[in-house]
Design a protein around this motif. Structure first.
Motif, short mmCIF file in Angstrom:
data_model
loop_
_atom_site.label_atom_id
_atom_site.label_comp_id
_atom_site.label_asym_id
_atom_site.label_seq_id
_atom_site.Cartn_x
_atom_site.Cartn_y
_atom_site.Cartn_z
N SER A 235 33.76 12.46 52.51
CA SER A 235 32.98 12.07 51.37
C SER A 235 31.51 12.12 51.77
N LEU A 236 30.80 13.01 51.15
CA LEU A 236 29.38 13.16 51.49
C LEU A 236 28.63 11.88 51.17
N LYS A 237 29.18 11.15 50.23
CA LYS A 237 28.57 9.89 49.83
C LYS A 237 28.52 8.91 51.02
N TYR A 238 29.63 8.89 51.79
CA TYR A 238 29.68 7.96 52.92
C TYR A 238 29.01 8.53 54.16
N LEU A 239 29.06 9.85 54.26
CA LEU A 239 28.59 10.49 55.49
C LEU A 239 27.19 10.02 55.87
N LYS A 240 26.33 9.90 54.88
CA LYS A 240 24.94 9.51 55.19
C LYS A 240 24.84 8.07 55.68
N GLU A 241 25.87 7.26 55.39
CA GLU A 241 25.83 5.85 55.81
C GLU A 241 26.50 5.62 57.16
N LEU A 242 27.19 6.63 57.65
CA LEU A 242 27.95 6.43 58.88
C LEU A 242 27.05 6.47 60.10
N PRO A 243 27.26 5.53 61.04
CA PRO A 243 26.44 5.51 62.25
C PRO A 243 26.97 6.49 63.28
N ILE A 244 27.00 7.78 62.92
CA ILE A 244 27.58 8.76 63.84
C ILE A 244 26.50 9.58 64.54
N ASN A 245 26.87 10.16 65.68
CA ASN A 245 25.95 10.95 66.48
C ASN A 245 26.18 12.44 66.37
N ARG A 246 27.40 12.83 65.93
CA ARG A 246 27.72 14.25 66.00
C ARG A 246 28.84 14.64 65.04
N LEU A 247 28.73 15.84 64.50
CA LEU A 247 29.83 16.45 63.75
C LEU A 247 30.42 17.56 64.60
N LYS A 248 31.75 17.60 64.70
CA LYS A 248 32.41 18.71 65.39
C LYS A 248 33.04 19.60 64.32
N ILE A 249 32.51 20.82 64.21
CA ILE A 249 33.02 21.75 63.20
C ILE A 249 34.41 22.21 63.60
N ASP A 250 35.38 22.05 62.72
CA ASP A 250 36.76 22.36 63.06
C ASP A 250 36.93 23.84 63.41
N GLN A 251 37.85 24.10 64.36
CA GLN A 251 38.06 25.46 64.83
C GLN A 251 38.58 26.40 63.74
N SER A 252 39.18 25.86 62.70
CA SER A 252 39.70 26.73 61.63
C SER A 252 38.57 27.47 60.90
N PHE A 253 37.36 26.93 60.93
CA PHE A 253 36.22 27.62 60.30
C PHE A 253 35.55 28.60 61.26
N VAL A 254 35.78 28.38 62.55
CA VAL A 254 35.13 29.21 63.57
C VAL A 254 35.92 30.48 63.83
N ARG A 255 37.25 30.36 63.75
CA ARG A 255 38.16 31.44 64.12
C ARG A 255 37.76 32.78 63.50
N ASP A 256 37.58 32.81 62.17
CA ASP A 256 37.30 34.08 61.48
C ASP A 256 35.84 34.21 61.04
N LEU A 257 35.03 33.46 61.71
CA LEU A 257 33.60 33.39 61.39
C LEU A 257 32.95 34.77 61.20
N ILE A 258 33.35 35.71 62.07
CA ILE A 258 32.70 37.02 62.06
C ILE A 258 33.03 37.79 60.79
N ASP A 259 34.30 37.69 60.35
CA ASP A 259 34.75 38.54 59.24
C ASP A 259 34.79 37.85 57.89
N ASP A 260 34.86 36.54 57.90
CA ASP A 260 35.07 35.84 56.64
C ASP A 260 33.78 35.17 56.14
N PRO A 261 33.21 35.73 55.06
CA PRO A 261 31.94 35.19 54.55
C PRO A 261 32.06 33.74 54.09
#
Ligand code: C2E
Ligand code: MG
Ligand code: MG
Ligand code: MG
Length: 282
Positions: free
Chosen positions: A189-215
């Motif tokens: 929820s983007l609504k909560y994301l801004k309120e969370l006291p977090i230091n880092r987002l880890k982009i899931d590997q499912s988005f990285v796998r086909d990064l080169i070919d999949d727009p």
């Protein structure tokens, strides 16, 4: 005829269910044994910057079952959660990785500004034992809280938001960092994301796998990187397997990575070796 087929199908179904529940029962038993017989081992996978320098590692649990061989955490963590054994297993992971990293720091293998990332499932995170277990592991090992990062998932926010937020605040107050693991796969929820006291987002590997070919994947990754920047948090790409992945992510201004390209999860001895002879990027 139809009735017969239906009955047969049901019989098959029952057999399947029986087989599944038998397997589950034996797995439950062996999980208890695994903990007492030290069949668990913590593996370490490097996290790297855009120069290829190590910035820390993720602790990844391995179970070497004498009968079934190596069993993936994706298979046994959920069972451990259901039978309530996850807290004991989690305590083992904290204790063992804190002990190991503290020792590496003394030996100069592990640099002072590196962090050890430890996975914590929602059930563990919201449990009253979490903070005492972590502070205990830090005290026993002498590892400073600033050397620890906990990986939590977006889904944790769904069950009890208030509790999750107060737990996150407690953890941060100790000086421990927080990362959102598998980012983009949960119910963010983007609504909560801004309120969370977090230091880092880890982009899931499912988005990285086909990064080169999949727009589409590229668009998502770019959006997450931009969002992290706007929120003032770090971003790390998971599942970086190739030079091309690395080049693309770097061009997209994601500057920290984890994946087979830099190193697979490996036993402590091998990880120490990797630190002594680090990977070089070209
Ligand atoms: P995760 O936290 O997202 O961990 C990353 C997973 O991706 C690991 O799988 C790792 O081996 C794998 N991986 C790393 N680099 C690459 C790559 O370049 N390509 C591909 N295809 N895979 C890569 P693993 O070790 O099987 O762990 C699976 C999941 O089990 C973890 O996902 C985490 O959610 C959970 N897990 C592991 N250890 C623990 C633990 O100690 N406690 C808890 N609660 N969960 C754990
Ligand atoms: Mg993780
Ligand atoms: Mg992940
Ligand atoms: Mg995962």
């Amino acid at each position: 005829r139809a009735k017969e087929v239906g009955r047969n199908t049901f019989a098959f179904f029952q057999d399947d269910m029986q087989a599944i529940s038998d397997k589950r029962l034996s797995r439950e038993k062996s999980l208890h044994r695994a903990l007492s017989k030290n069949e668990f081992e913590v593996y370490y996978q490097p996290q790297n910057d855009d120069q290829g320098h190590i910035i820390g590692a993720e602790a990844l649990l391995r179970w070497n079952d004498p009968d079934d061989g190596f069993i993936s955490p994706d298979e046994f963590i959920s069972v451990a959660e259901e039978i309530g054994l996850i807290h004991d297993i989690g305590r083992f992971v904290f204790q063992e990785s804190a002990r190991q990293v503290a020792q590496w720091r003394k030996e100069g293998i592990w640099k002072d500004d590196w962090r050890i990332s430890i996975n914590v499932s929602p059930i563990q995170f919201l449990h009253p034992n979490l903070v005492p277990d972590i502070t205990d592991a830090l005290e026993k090992s002498g590892l400073p809280a600033s050397a620890v990062d906990l990986e939590i998932t977006e889904n944790m926010l769904m069950s009890d938001l208030e509790l999750a937020l107060s737990k996150m605040a407690q953890i941060r107050a100790l000086g421990i960092h927080l990362s959102i693991d598998d980012f983009g796969t949960g119910y963010s929820s983007l609504k909560y994301l801004k309120e969370l006291p977090i230091n880092r987002l880890k982009i899931d590997q499912s988005f990285v796998r086909d990064l080169i070919d999949d727009p589409n994947d590229r668009a998502i990754v770019l959006a997450v990187i931009a969002m992290a920047k706007a929120l003032g948090v770090n971003v790390l790409a998971e599942g970086v397997e190739t030079q091309a992945h690395f080049d693309h992510l770097k061009a997209m201004e994601c500057f920290t990575y984890q994946g087979y390209f830099f190193g697979r999860p490996c036993p402590a001895i091998q990880f120490a070796e990797l630190c002594r002879n680090p990977f070089k990027v070209v």
